[in-house]
Design a protein around this motif. Structure first.
Motif, short mmCIF file in Angstrom:
data_model
loop_
_atom_site.label_atom_id
_atom_site.label_comp_id
_atom_site.label_asym_id
_atom_site.label_seq_id
_atom_site.Cartn_x
_atom_site.Cartn_y
_atom_site.Cartn_z
N GLU A 58 35.83 -67.19 -24.75
CA GLU A 58 36.83 -67.45 -23.73
C GLU A 58 36.43 -66.68 -22.48
N LEU A 59 36.19 -67.40 -21.40
CA LEU A 59 35.83 -66.78 -20.13
C LEU A 59 37.11 -66.46 -19.35
N PHE A 90 28.75 -60.40 -21.30
CA PHE A 90 28.35 -60.51 -22.70
C PHE A 90 29.52 -60.92 -23.58
N ASP A 91 29.31 -61.88 -24.48
CA ASP A 91 30.17 -62.07 -25.64
C ASP A 91 29.58 -61.16 -26.71
N ASN A 134 29.72 -62.73 -30.71
CA ASN A 134 28.87 -63.88 -31.00
C ASN A 134 27.46 -63.74 -30.44
N LYS A 135 27.25 -62.69 -29.67
CA LYS A 135 25.93 -62.29 -29.17
C LYS A 135 25.29 -63.34 -28.25
N PHE A 136 26.02 -63.63 -27.18
CA PHE A 136 25.49 -64.49 -26.12
C PHE A 136 25.73 -63.83 -24.78
N LEU A 137 24.94 -64.24 -23.82
CA LEU A 137 25.05 -63.78 -22.44
C LEU A 137 25.42 -64.97 -21.57
N PHE A 138 26.38 -64.78 -20.67
CA PHE A 138 26.80 -65.84 -19.76
C PHE A 138 26.50 -65.39 -18.32
N VAL A 154 31.94 -62.97 -8.38
CA VAL A 154 31.47 -61.59 -8.27
C VAL A 154 31.50 -60.89 -9.62
N ALA A 155 32.47 -61.20 -10.46
CA ALA A 155 32.57 -60.61 -11.79
C ALA A 155 33.46 -61.49 -12.65
N PHE A 156 33.20 -61.50 -13.97
CA PHE A 156 34.06 -62.19 -14.91
C PHE A 156 33.85 -61.57 -16.28
N ALA A 157 34.62 -62.01 -17.27
CA ALA A 157 34.53 -61.46 -18.63
C ALA A 157 34.32 -62.59 -19.62
N ALA A 158 33.61 -62.30 -20.71
CA ALA A 158 33.38 -63.26 -21.78
C ALA A 158 33.94 -62.67 -23.07
N LEU A 159 35.14 -63.12 -23.46
CA LEU A 159 35.81 -62.55 -24.62
C LEU A 159 35.52 -63.37 -25.87
#
Length: 325
Positions: free
Chosen positions: A130-131, A71-72, A75-79, A118-123
């Motif tokens: 920024e992923l 989740f960002d 900005n309220k988006f899902l990646f 497997v996992a990541f972050a959305a900043l």
């Protein structure tokens, strides 16, 4: 499973953290030392409590299974990261799908040679995202470093080399990460010759590209099952395991999707493995990804992802738990 009313995932500001400070030039991170500080104990999610729907069976850009999601939260988006159509797993080619909180597909970005997902972050980064994601895939298709990538719709980007990315753990050979936006921390799962380990950093370490020693660093405890994702909330790590329904994917029994919580101050299992029946009637139903989000009303949620649907037309289905103890 039912959606709980009264806690909308609205597009209004929730946690206005943003990405602050001047960012250092891209380069190698400092080697991390053993943990030198404990994390203040927090509440944890009760994994035995019910799960609720965010959405079911939503289309992504390609026909293959999702791997994880993030989740960002500003900005309220899902990646949603999916495997690339027509690409072997060993290539590490990913498709990042940008979606709204109803599961509507908005745009995509192709990442060539990055990793398994497997996992990541959305900043949050201003009005963009920024992923932080693994990169420089090895011959098995797993990333060997971490890179910050500006999400750019409908483009294709090749992976930077590991030497031009971030390797904050000395001696680590594979990396993934996930963010706790509530407590502003990043959890890193990394591979060494002795097996998998877990490190937790302040989120500011990633925002400033200055890592130093992690808050905690421990050997991942032995947990049975196929690893399918992890995340962090406060002083607890959450770990997802399981497999798709056998055969043609027709729903059968309760499946084998399990959740486990781990106390990051001790490196030991706190609860689980606990069977989750979220989306148990969905076709195929392979557990894929965990993430944390807090609603505008202040409710913390542990989100659980599943790849569902028919072969050649896999869909994204996401659920959540919200009971803290």
């Amino acid at each position: 499973m039912n959606h709980i009313p009264g806690f909308p995932l609205s597009r209004r500001g929730l946690i206005r953290t943003g990405v602050g400070g001047t960012l250092a030039a891209l380069g190698l991170g400092l080697g991390a030392q053993p943990a030198s500080a404990d994390v203040t104990p927090t509440q944890r999610f009760d994994l035995t409590q019910p799960s609720y729907d965010l959405f079911r069976s939503k289309n992504t850009h390609g026909p293959r299974v999702q791997q994880s999601f993030a989740f960002d939260w500003v900005n309220k988006f899902l990646f949603v990261a999916t495997k690339r159509d027509g690409s072997p797993d060993s290539a590490g080619d990913l498709c990042i799908n940008k979606m709204d909180f109803d599961g509507n597909f908005l745009s995509y970005m192709h990442l060539d040679g990055f990793g398994h997902g497997v996992a990541f972050a959305a900043l949050p980064s201003g009005s963009g995202t920024e992923l932080w994601i693994e990169c420089a895939a090895n011959t098995k298709g797993y990333g060997t470093a971490l890179a910050p990538i500006r999400y750019t719709p409908n483009t294709t980007m090749g992976s930077p080399a590991a030497a031009a990315a971030y390797t904050p753990i000395a001696g680590a050979t594979e990396y993934t990460c996930s963010v706790d936006p509530v407590h502003r921390r990043m959890i890193v799962r990394y591979h060494t010759s002795a097996g998998k380990r877990i490190a937790v950093y302040p989120l500011s370490a990633f925002e400033t590209r200055s890592f130093g020693s992690p808050l905690v660093d421990f050997k991942q405890p032995a947990i049975p099952g196929t690893p399918q994702g992890y995340t962090l909330y406060g002083s607890y790590m959450y770990y997802l395991t399981g497999d798709p329904y056998p055969g043609d994917g027709t729903p059968s029994g309760d499946g084998n999707s399990y959740l486990t919580s781990i106390d990051i101050n001790t490196g030991t299992v706190k609860q689980g493995p606990v069977l989750t029946k979220a989306g148990s009637t969905l076709h195929f139903r392979e557990p894929e990804g965990l993430a944390i989000y807090r609603t505008d009303a202040g409710e913390a949620r542990l989100f659980i992802g599943f790849a569902t649907g028919l072969e050649g037309d896999r869909r994204s289905s996401i659920f959540y738990k919200n009971a803290l103890v």
